[in-house]
Design an enzyme around this catalytic site. Structure first.
Site, PDB file in Angstrom:
ATOM      1  CG  ASP A  83     -46.765 -25.151 -31.389  1.00  0.00           C
ATOM      2  OD1 ASP A  83     -45.715 -24.996 -31.228  1.00  0.00           O
ATOM      3  OD2 ASP A  83     -47.709 -25.769 -31.884  1.00  0.00           O
TER       4      ASP A  83
HETATM    5  C1  BGC Z   1     -45.614 -25.810 -34.612  1.00  0.00           C
HETATM    6  C2  BGC Z   1     -45.052 -27.099 -33.653  1.00  0.00           C
HETATM    7  C3  BGC Z   1     -43.311 -27.143 -33.729  1.00  0.00           C
HETATM    8  C4  BGC Z   1     -42.917 -25.731 -32.968  1.00  0.00           C
HETATM    9  C5  BGC Z   1     -41.477 -25.552 -33.144  1.00  0.00           C
HETATM   10  C6  BGC Z   1     -44.937 -24.566 -34.105  1.00  0.00           C
HETATM   11  O1  BGC Z   1     -45.132 -23.656 -35.086  1.00  0.00           O
HETATM   12  O2  BGC Z   1     -46.903 -25.991 -34.261  1.00  0.00           O
HETATM   13  O3  BGC Z   1     -45.308 -28.559 -34.282  1.00  0.00           O
HETATM   14  O4  BGC Z   1     -43.061 -27.906 -32.966  1.00  0.00           O
HETATM   15  O5  BGC Z   1     -43.460 -24.656 -34.135  1.00  0.00           O
HETATM   16  O6  BGC Z   1     -40.797 -25.527 -34.210  1.00  0.00           O
END
Ligand code: BGC
Length: 720
Positions: free
Chosen positions: A262
């Site tokens: 993530d």
């Molecule tokens: C979130 C994810 C997301 C990623 C990309 C993160 O802050 O937890 O769910 O896919 O950002 O945008």
């Protein structure tokens, strides 16, 4: 060219840059906003000679941007391995459908599939190749803002929705499909106190029995990617957790696709206090077999050094790079770097009438009728309706995580009402939506309007950004000013229905006491206003059922239906009595306000003829549980029929009941259908005292009903 061939021709540093992910705009020739903040020249400190060897990009909106970025990238790249673009396509791309907690409430696998397929088509036309979805984190705490993205509290239902969504996105990986990325592995929804990014701590049994099955269901459905979670699992951050990623996901479950971190989660291992520096983060993540590093640069900065020192082998890096190249190969970008991007077709397809119709259907089937004293549906010939409330005349009801969706394209409830009753709808705002608003100055005007109209619909609840990432709440009631508004309106007009807009289950005992009818619309997407109006006026009949328990008060949280019995259970008939020394509260019942699986309709369904084909089940054989369901009311309607099983005695305590099947059926007025469920040994397996996944011999109870409070109608014995 094939993945392996390409890999053979790459230098170590080129390979390492394949593992790096940055934002799409890093490579834009027309817009470099994000480059300044997070791009190669700032915090990531990437090598500018290699930035064009970066493997993947995130957060893309728009076909033109994609084409510009890909062209610029390929022009500057030495290797010319096309970028693939990844995007948070959470509940739609340009046409938004209801938040995922709503879609789950439909109990309709086909709907979840079709909505994802629609999103995939819109996204692929914008050049997106990977959707960062489905999010399948099991959750029992409505304070957590991300419950809106989840399917709720049940491992089986979440798994079914996960599989349907993966299949919807990926299809046969044709032109209009995208790769799905299940997230956030694992147990992100277990964040303590419902506070985002917080500590997760649970037994391995709880993890395996409740939290892991939805991710596994996505893997079994062929998901191409897995995103690790921000949180620690048994003390170790998920992205650097070898046991979780390598041992369970890859070795036990056989997942051979790409694992992505993530956002900046590699580097956050320093904050977690499990790595001293970025180099150690790189080591831990590689040990866990994480492939893509999203928005931090531990791999790019330190993998070469780790290889030189003999701590990481080049083979480990090759394996990760191969998985990414294989994904690119599967997506066809080596032959066709622009894949299905098509600005003209995108304009035709995105938010087209057919997509609006599907989104509307989705919203109608997701909404849950929580209470109805008979005032709903309203008669379309009504003389006048006062439409009141902060969510009545705004497009900001489509839901958080809206990707390319726009509030300006979202049908407001007021517009939806006008589409049905024209100028017989009158509007007053009544109060503001902010959770801390105390301004009562608009109430008088709304009350006056309510006194002049035949019926009132009050659009209450939350703003769409009170849920979603980083949007957690310690108070999950509607604000005091909304109660005040409702109270004052009720003084002048009793013909009142509440249309509730919220990204989570609310604590709403007080609302339930006051409001004659409550229709929970969740956050219903682009066609929310039309769907709401159709339901209120009976053009559509509510059929959603909640997939997260609604507490009576926040103090009951975590509250979920598939709990254990405890050694001192409080008898159900004593729920509202004080029985000291039982597992209970001094000041509140144990039961929730609305149980898992609950939802009303405008019609009624009668269940009869419950049957179980036999009272013993031999291992490897099957039983059939069946029931007849009849529509006994005066509307055609749909019903989610639910099968639960209880394993009465086990080597470890077993839940009071567990959802093991569901079927959504549609019945005409007076029509009756038989619903059949097959019971197999596989469905009875759990993590035993020895931590084996097995079904143990003994007694099981079988329940079929409308919601999770249904009673057992038969028993059987599992025998060898
Ligand atoms: C979130 C994810 C997301 C990623 C990309 C993160 O802050 O937890 O769910 O896919 O950002 O945008």
């Amino acid at each position: 060219m094939k993945a392996q061939e390409i890999l053979n021709g790459m230098t170590l540093k080129e390979k390492i840059y394949q593992l790096q992910q940055v934002t799409t705009l890093t490579f834009s020739t027309t817009d470099s906003r994000l480059d300044i903040i997070t791009g190669p020249n700032s915090t990531l400190a990437l090598d500018k000679d290699y930035i064009y060897e970066t493997g993947t990009a995130l957060n893309l909106i728009g076909a033109e941007i994609m084409m510009d970025v890909q062209a610029n990238y390929l022009k500057n790249s030495k290797q010319k391995l096309p970028l693939i673009f990844m995007q948070d396509v959470i509940h739609g791309h340009r046409t938004l459908y209801p938040i995922n907690l709503g879609v789950a409430a439909s109990f309709d696998r086909e709907l979840a599939h079709d909505l994802a397929a629609m999103a995939a088509k819109e996204a692929s036309l914008d050049g997106v190749s990977v959707a960062f979805a489905p999010m399948v984190d099991l959750v029992r705490d409505p304070r957590w803002g991300r419950v809106m993205e989840s399917s709720g509290e049940d491992p089986y239902l979440n798994g079914e929705m996960a599989a349907a969504t993966v299949k919807g996105f990926q299809g046969d990986m044709g032109k209009y499909n995208v790769a799905a990325c299940v997230k956030h592995y694992a147990a992100y929804g277990g964040a303590e106190a419902g506070r985002d990014y917080n500590t997760v701590d649970m037994s391995e049994r709880t993890l395996r029995q409740y939290y892991l099955p939805p991710y596994k269901a996505a893997v079994d459905a062929g998901v191409k990617m897995v995103m690790t979670a921000f949180n620690i699992v048994d003390g170790v951050p998920a992205v650097g957790n070898k046991w979780l990623v390598k041992d369970i996901l890859r070795d036990e479950w056989g997942f051979d696709g790409v694992v992505i971190s993530d956002y900046s989660a590699f580097e956050e291992m320093i904050n977690h206090g499990t790595c001293e520096n970025k180099k150690e983060c790189a080591y831990r993540a590689m040990e866990a077999t994480a492939d893509i590093e999203m928005m931090s640069s531990c791999y790019a900065s330190h993998l070469e050094e780790l290889v030189r020192e003999g701590k990481i082998t080049e083979e480990q890096i090759d394996n990760a790079v191969y998985r990414i190249l294989k994904l690119k190969e599967d997506l066809g970008v080596f032959d066709s770097p622009y894949r299905s991007v098509d600005p003209d077709e995108a304009k035709r397809v995105q938010v087209c009438p057919e997509h609006r119709a599907l989104a509307r259907y989705g919203a109608e089937n997701s909404a849950v009728l929580l209470k109805n004293n008979g005032i709903l549906p309203l008669d379309k010939n009504v003389k006048s309706v006062a439409l009141i409330g902060p969510n009545a005349n705004t497009g900001e009801i489509h839901g958080s995580w809206f990707c390319g969706g726009k509030a300006s394209e979202t049908i407001t409830v007021l517009e939806g009402f006008k589409n049905i009753i024209g100028d017989r709808v009158k509007y007053a705002k009544g109060c503001n939506i902010e959770y801390n608003s105390t301004d009562e100055s608009m109430i008088d005007e709304a009350v006056k309007l309510a006194s002049e109209c035949e019926a009132v619909v009050l659009c209450l609840g939350e703003h769409q950004e009170y849920s979603g990432e980083g949007n957690c709440r310690s108070n999950i009631e509607i604000p005091e000013v909304q109660y005040k508004l409702l109270e004052r309106v009720l003084e002048v007009n009793k013909n009142v229905a509440v249309a509730l807009f919220a990204g989570r289950p609310l604590a709403m005992s007080r609302l339930d006491e006051m409001a004659p009818a409550i229709l929970d619309m969740w956050m219903p997407g682009t066609e929310g206003g039309n769907a709401c109006a159709n339901l209120i006026f009976g053009n559509a009949v509510p059929s959603g059922k909640i997939t997260m328990t609604f507490p009576r008060a926040l103090g009951q949280v975590p509250i979920y239906y598939n709990h254990y019995n405890t050694g001192r259970p409080k008898a159900e008939e004593d729920d509202f009595n004080r029985v000291r020394f039982t597992s209970s509260y001094l000041d509140i019942a144990n039961s929730p306000l609305y149980p898992f699986g609950y939802g009303l309709s405008y019609t009624t369904f009668d269940y009869s003829d419950y049957k179980l084909s036999a009272n013993t089940l031999k291992r490897g054989e099957k039983l059939t549980a069946s029931v007849k369901v009849k529509n006994t009311g005066s509307y055609k309607g749909k019903e989610a029929v639910q099968l639960y099983i209880r394993d009465v005695f086990g080597s470890v305590s077993r839940p009071m009941k567990e959802l093991k099947g569901f079927e959504k059926i549609e019945l005409d007025i007076g029509e009756e259908k038989a619903v059949e469920f097959t019971i197999t040994e596989e469905m009875l397996k759990f993590w035993t005292r020895e931590m084996k996944f097995e079904a143990e011999k003994g007694k099981f109870e079988v329940f079929i009903g409308k919601d999770s409070t249904c009673k057992p109608f038969a028993e059987f014995e599992l025998v060898d």
